[in-house]
Write a protein that holds these residues in place. Structure first.
Motif, PDB file in Angstrom:
ATOM      1  N   ASN A  64       0.844  -1.188   0.000  1.00  0.00           N
ATOM      2  CA  ASN A  64       0.000   0.000   0.000  1.00  0.00           C
ATOM      3  C   ASN A  64       0.881   1.240   0.000  1.00  0.00           C
ATOM      4  N   VAL A  79       0.249   4.904   1.507  1.00  0.00           N
ATOM      5  CA  VAL A  79       0.204   5.225   2.942  1.00  0.00           C
ATOM      6  C   VAL A  79       1.467   4.807   3.689  1.00  0.00           C
ATOM      7  N   ASP A 114      -5.848  -1.642   8.738  1.00  0.00           N
ATOM      8  CA  ASP A 114      -5.601  -0.227   9.011  1.00  0.00           C
ATOM      9  C   ASP A 114      -5.068   0.490   7.777  1.00  0.00           C
ATOM     10  N   GLN A 115      -4.170  -0.148   7.034  1.00  0.00           N
ATOM     11  CA  GLN A 115      -3.636   0.505   5.840  1.00  0.00           C
ATOM     12  C   GLN A 115      -4.734   0.709   4.800  1.00  0.00           C
ATOM     13  N   TRP A 116      -5.612  -0.246   4.640  1.00  0.00           N
ATOM     14  CA  TRP A 116      -6.724  -0.079   3.695  1.00  0.00           C
ATOM     15  C   TRP A 116      -7.648   1.063   4.136  1.00  0.00           C
ATOM     16  N   ARG A 117      -7.850   1.209   5.443  1.00  0.00           N
ATOM     17  CA  ARG A 117      -8.713   2.281   5.928  1.00  0.00           C
ATOM     18  C   ARG A 117      -8.115   3.648   5.604  1.00  0.00           C
ATOM     19  N   ARG A 118      -6.763   3.740   5.652  1.00  0.00           N
ATOM     20  CA  ARG A 118      -6.097   5.020   5.405  1.00  0.00           C
ATOM     21  C   ARG A 118      -5.767   5.242   3.939  1.00  0.00           C
ATOM     22  N   SER A 119      -5.866   4.202   3.135  1.00  0.00           N
ATOM     23  CA  SER A 119      -5.412   4.271   1.746  1.00  0.00           C
ATOM     24  C   SER A 119      -6.500   4.819   0.830  1.00  0.00           C
ATOM     25  N   GLN A 127      -9.779   2.720  -0.585  1.00  0.00           N
ATOM     26  CA  GLN A 127     -11.148   3.234  -0.434  1.00  0.00           C
ATOM     27  C   GLN A 127     -11.828   3.409  -1.791  1.00  0.00           C
ATOM     28  N   GLU A 163     -13.921  -2.626   4.519  1.00  0.00           N
ATOM     29  CA  GLU A 163     -12.652  -3.327   4.344  1.00  0.00           C
ATOM     30  C   GLU A 163     -12.817  -4.836   4.467  1.00  0.00           C
TER      31      GLU A 163
END
Length: 490
Positions: free
Chosen positions: A220, A223, A278-283, A287, A298
Motif C-alpha cells: 500500500n 500510505v 488499518d492501511q486499507w482504511r487510510r489508503s 477506499q 474493508e
C-alpha cells in the motif's frame, strides 16, 4: 486389544490363537467393497494377507503390519532375527478423510530432506495430508520462475527474533532457504507414493511482507514507504498487507499458476488470516477500490479478494481453503474453512453449507507448550498436554447428529515454527502429541489409559527407532531446553 500395541487402535481385532516368527511373505489385493482407505489384515504362520478397499487401504494395512513386527521394523535397515508376531485378523477404516499435519516452513525453513522425513513420519501414523505453509512475512519458500525476486529477496531475512517478548532478543545470523520447483515435485511424488496429499499455502492478503519486500508495488504505497520494507525479522501480527489493485491480483494469479503446475492437490490454501486493515482504511486507493467494487467496507474488500481466488481456482478444477477469517464479509460457494481460532467458525461455516477442517488452537496447536515445567523450551501459548490432544473431539456437539456434521472433512494439527528453529525442536513439539492426534482422527475408540499403555509398551520405542527427538513423558531433557530465551503464555 492392548497386547497387540497397534497405534492407532483398530476398529476390530480377532485373535486366532498363537504366534510365531514372521515368514516375510505379504500378499495384497484390492476389494472395493471395503471402502476407501479401509483394510483387512490377516497374519498367520504363512505370512500376511492385506485386503484393501483401495491402494491406500493396502498401504495403511502395511503400516499396521509394521507395528505388529515390532519397533525394529521402523528402522531403515533390518537388524536382528525374524520378529515374532501374533496371529490376528484386523479390520480397520479411518474415521475421517482429512487427517492432516500443517508444517510451517516459512518462519524457519526446513530443508527438503527434513520434509521428506516428516512425510515418512506421517505415513507411519496413517495421516494423509501434509499442509505446507510456504509463505509468510518472514520468508517466501517456493520458487516462482516469473517472479525471481520472491526467492532472491523474499527467502532471506537478515536476523531473527529469539523467542518472544520486548525488548526483543536477536539472533544475527541471516536465515533463509527455499524449495525449487523440482524439490517440491519430489516432495509431492514421495508423499503420493505414501498416499499423502501435499496441500500448498500461499498467503493472501495478509502475512505478505516477504513478497512486498521483493516487489514493493504489491504493498500500500500510498500510505507507507513500501521501498523501506524488508523481510520481517520478528514475530506477531503485521500491519503490512497486500493492496487490492488489479495488478496485484494478476501477480498472484501468476504465482498460483506455477503452484498448480507443481501441486496436483484438489485443495489450495490461501491463508486469509490476520489481515489487519488499518492501511486499507487510510489508503485512498483502497477506499476507491471499495467504492468501485460496491462492497460495504474493508472486510468486504477482503471477502471480494477471497471470492475472486475461489472462482479462479474453481475454474481450474481446484478448491480454495483458508483460515477462518475468510468468513468475514461473506464466503464464496465452494470455499473450505480451516477453523483455527476456536470451534465457532467451523460450526458457522458448516451450518452455512461449507466444508470444514477443524484445527482449533485450543486443542491441536503443537507449538503450544505441553506443561508448566520451567525447562520447556521457549514456552508459548497455553498448556496443551498429550491428554488434551487425545481428548480433542473433531465434530463439535452442536453439529454432531445433524446433517451439517458431514461438512467436517476431518482435522489437522498445526506446527508453527517461530521459535522452533531446528528439526529437533519441531520433533520435540510435535511428538508424541501427533501420535495422539493420529488416533483421534483415525479411530472411533478413544481410551486415553489404553493409549498411554500402548505408547509406553511399544510406540516410544518406534519413535526411537525412527530417530524422533520427542518429548519424554517426564519432561524435557537438558539439551531440549533453551534457557534465557523468553516465551509467552496464555
Amino acid at each position: 486389544m492392548d497386547k497387540v500395541n497397534v497405534v492407532p487402535s483398530p476398529r476390530t481385532i480377532e485373535y486366532r490363537g498363537g504366534s510365531g516368527p514372521f515368514g516375510g511373505e505379504v500378499r495384497a489385493r484390492v476389494d472395493p467393497g471395503l471402502g476407501n482407505e479401509a483394510y483387512r489384515l490377516t497374519v498367520g504362520a504363512d505370512g500376511a494377507e492385506i485386503v484393501g478397499g483401495d491402494e491406500a487401504g493396502i498401504f495403511w494395512g502395511r503400516q499396521t503390519l509394521r507395528q505388529l513386527l515390532g519397533p525394529d521394523a521402523f528402522r531403515r535397515a533390518a537388524i536382528g532375527g525374524p520378529p515374532v508376531v501374533p496371529y490376528v485378523t484386523i479390520e480397520d477404516a479411518p474415521r475421517f478423510g482429512w487427517r492432516g499435519f500443517m508444517l510451517d516452513v516459512a518462519r524457519h525453513f526446513m530443508p527438503k530432506d527434513g520434509v521428506l522425513r516428516y512425510v515418512d513420519l506421517l505415513a507411519a501414523h496413517k495421516l494423509n495430508v501434509l499442509h505446507l505453509h510456504l509463505t509468510d512475512d518472514q520468508g517466501w519458500r517456493v520458487e516462482i520462475e516469473r517472479y525471481p525476486r520472491l526467492t532472491e529477496v523474499g527467502s532471506w531475512r537478515r536476523r531473527s527474533q529469539r523467542g518472544w517478548g520486548w525488548p526483543a532478543q536477536w539472533d544475527y545470523r541471516p536465515h533463509g532457504g527455499f524449495y525449487t520447483k523440482d524439490d517440491l515435485r519430489e516432495i509431492v511424488a514421495y508423499a503420493a507414493q505414501r498416499h499423502i496429499t501435499v496441500v500448498p499455502e500461499i498467503d493472501i492478503p495478509g502475512h505478505s511482507q516477504a513478497a512486498i519486500a521483493a516487489y514493493p508495488e504489491l504493498g500500500n504505497g500510498d500510505v507507507i514507504d513500501v521501498a523501506a520494507l524488508e523481510v520481517k525479522t520478528d514475530w506477531g501480527v503485521n500491519p503490512n498487507v497486500l493492496n487490492a489493485e488489479e495488478p496485484t491480483l494478476r501477480f498472484y494469479e501468476g504465482v498460483l499458476e506455477e503452484v498448480l503446475e507443481v501441486f496436483p492437490s484438489t485443495f489450495v490454501h490461501i491463508g486469509g488470516d490476520e489481515c489487519l486493515k488499518d492501511q486499507w482504511r487510510r489508503s485512498p486507493a483502497a477506499q476507491a477500490r471499495i467504492d468501485e467494487l460496491g462492497v460495504e467496507d474493508e472486510d468486504g474488500l477482503q471477502s471480494w479478494i477471497i471470492r475472486h481466488f475461489t472462482g479462479w481456482l474453481a475454474g481450474r478444477g481446484r478448491r480454495l481453503v483458508g483460515w477462518d477469517e475468510i468468513l468475514e464479509g461473506g464466503l464464496a460457494e465452494g470455499a473450505t474453512v480451516a477453523s483455527w481460532k476456536n470451534y465457532e467458525a467451523g460450526i458457522i461455516a458448516a451450518e452455512e453449507g461449507h466444508d470444514v477442517v477443524m484445527c482449533p488452537r485450543s486443542a491441536v496447536y503443537l507449538d503450544y507448550r505441553e506443561s508448566e515445567d520451567p525447562g520447556e523450551p521457549v514456552p508459548s501459548g497455553k498448556v496443551t498436554t498429550l491428554e488434551d490432544v487425545y481428548r480433542f473431539e473433531v465434530v463439535p456437539p452442536r453439529l454432531a447428529g445433524t446433517p451439517h456434521a458431514e461438512r467436517v472433512l476431518g482435522a489437522q494439527a498445526n506446527m508453527w515454527t517461530e521459535v522452533a528453529e531446528t528439526p529437533q525442536r519441531v520433533d520435540y513439539q510435535t511428538f508424541p502429541r501427533l501420535v495422539a492426534f493420529a488416533e483421534v482422527v483415525w479411530s472411533h475408540e478413544h481410551d486415553f489409559e489404553s493409549f498411554q499403555r500402548r505408547l509406553h509398551a511399544a510406540h516410544y520405542a518406534r519413535l526411537d527407532a525412527m530417530g524422533v527427538d520427542y518429548r519424554r513423558p517426564d519432561g524435557p531433557r537438558p539439551w531440549q531446553s533453551r534457557p534465557g530465551i523468553p516465551g509467552y503464555s496464555r
